[in-house]
Design an enzyme around this catalytic site. Sequence first.
Site, mmCIF file in Angstrom:
data_model
loop_
_atom_site.group_PDB
_atom_site.id
_atom_site.type_symbol
_atom_site.label_atom_id
_atom_site.label_comp_id
_atom_site.label_asym_id
_atom_site.label_seq_id
_atom_site.Cartn_x
_atom_site.Cartn_y
_atom_site.Cartn_z
ATOM 1 N NE ARG A 173 -7.411 -53.523 -26.476
ATOM 2 C CZ ARG A 173 -8.270 -53.029 -25.569
ATOM 3 N NH1 ARG A 173 -8.289 -51.742 -25.268
ATOM 4 N NH2 ARG A 173 -9.093 -53.821 -24.929
ATOM 5 C CB SER A 222 -6.833 -60.078 -29.217
ATOM 6 O OG SER A 222 -7.621 -60.696 -28.225
ATOM 7 C CD GLU A 292 -5.570 -55.763 -29.465
ATOM 8 O OE1 GLU A 292 -6.737 -56.123 -29.703
ATOM 9 O OE2 GLU A 292 -5.059 -55.806 -28.332
#
Length: 299
Positions: A173, A222, A292
């Site tokens: 990510r 998320s 994230e």
Amino acid sequence: MNAVAAELREILKGPVLVGEPLRLHTTWRIGGPAGLFITPRNEEELFAALRLLTQVGMSWIALGTGSNLLIRDGGFSGAVIHTGALRDMEFHEDGSAKVGGGLPVMRLIRQCVQRGLAGLEELAGIPATVGGAAVMNAGAGKQNLAGVLEGVFLVGPEGPEYWSCERLDLRYRASAVPSDRIVTAAALRFGRASSELLAKTVKQRLLARRQAQGVGKPNAGSVFKNPPGFQAWRLIDDCGLRGRTVGGAQISEKHANFIINRGGARASDVLTLIDEIKKKVQKQTGIELEPEIRVIGEA
Ligand SMILES: Cc1cc2nc3c(=O)[nH]c(=O)nc-3n(C[C@H](O)[C@H](O)[C@H](O)COP(=O)(O)OP(=O)(O)OC[C@H]3O[C@@H](n4cnc5c(N)ncnc54)[C@H](O)[C@@H]3O)c2cc1C
């Protein structure tokens, strides 16, 4: 601001918006106004706009679908560059392709299914653009952008550039793309699989996603990365935080790593929850959760 907007109107064929509410452009439906909001149609328009913004000392950010962004309540006083018009697709016989940075990943996957091109089908349902997915190295199941990406075409203050995967340094990510570069297109290389098999995988992934993540309210997926060897949702859940609410924001009852906007949530509500989660998980487990999502703008 108005003088810069007037000059941008000379450069761009599309509208130049002043004070556009950014909550209209994020999946969380949260975010204050943009100083300027533009949607360049090609690399040339984009570079001309960036040259002007550099001259006048105005900062900018790229905006895809806004599905990984928390924009603060004060908005972003610089220019928001929406990539939505950069949607060209070019497929080659050898399984390679060049596709626009603003193309929705789901639209790309549908094309891949038709053409028997494998490598992104497990990402079905991620509400990303190709540019946003490349910069975040988006992934699901066993696949991520790094698996198919050869490089990206970017425009920065000095003009167009091509960055190979090596320079992109794609990680979990994350990538090395700095915030002043805009991905206008991605060079991809796919494997081969039958359209039937690909279509089946896409269907399964969409169903699984609905079952696990159908939280029914605006969200940004998320919120935290999974720490090595752990699942963020489980750590949050074990701390008894599922359902915790601050203002209009709530840790989802269904998926503890999602924060939902129950209506009228402010960025400050989400940030308070993020802070509480980090502190409680750290205290109870010693693990430091890393967001994230990206936080942008002014309080
Ligand atoms: C319901 C839901 C499910 C999700 N599931 C997943 C999942 O399974 N896996 C996963 O990895 N992610 C998931 N996400 C998160 C998100 O979709 C990804 O991070 C995605 O890659 C973000 O793409 P975007 O186009 O929305 O980028 P944005 O949110 O618009 O931007 C994200 C960052 O990338 C930058 N950026 C965007 N476009 C460009 C560009 N063209 N050039 C340069 N910089 C750019 C922005 O400035 C920002 O810093 C999910 C989100 C939601 C809402």
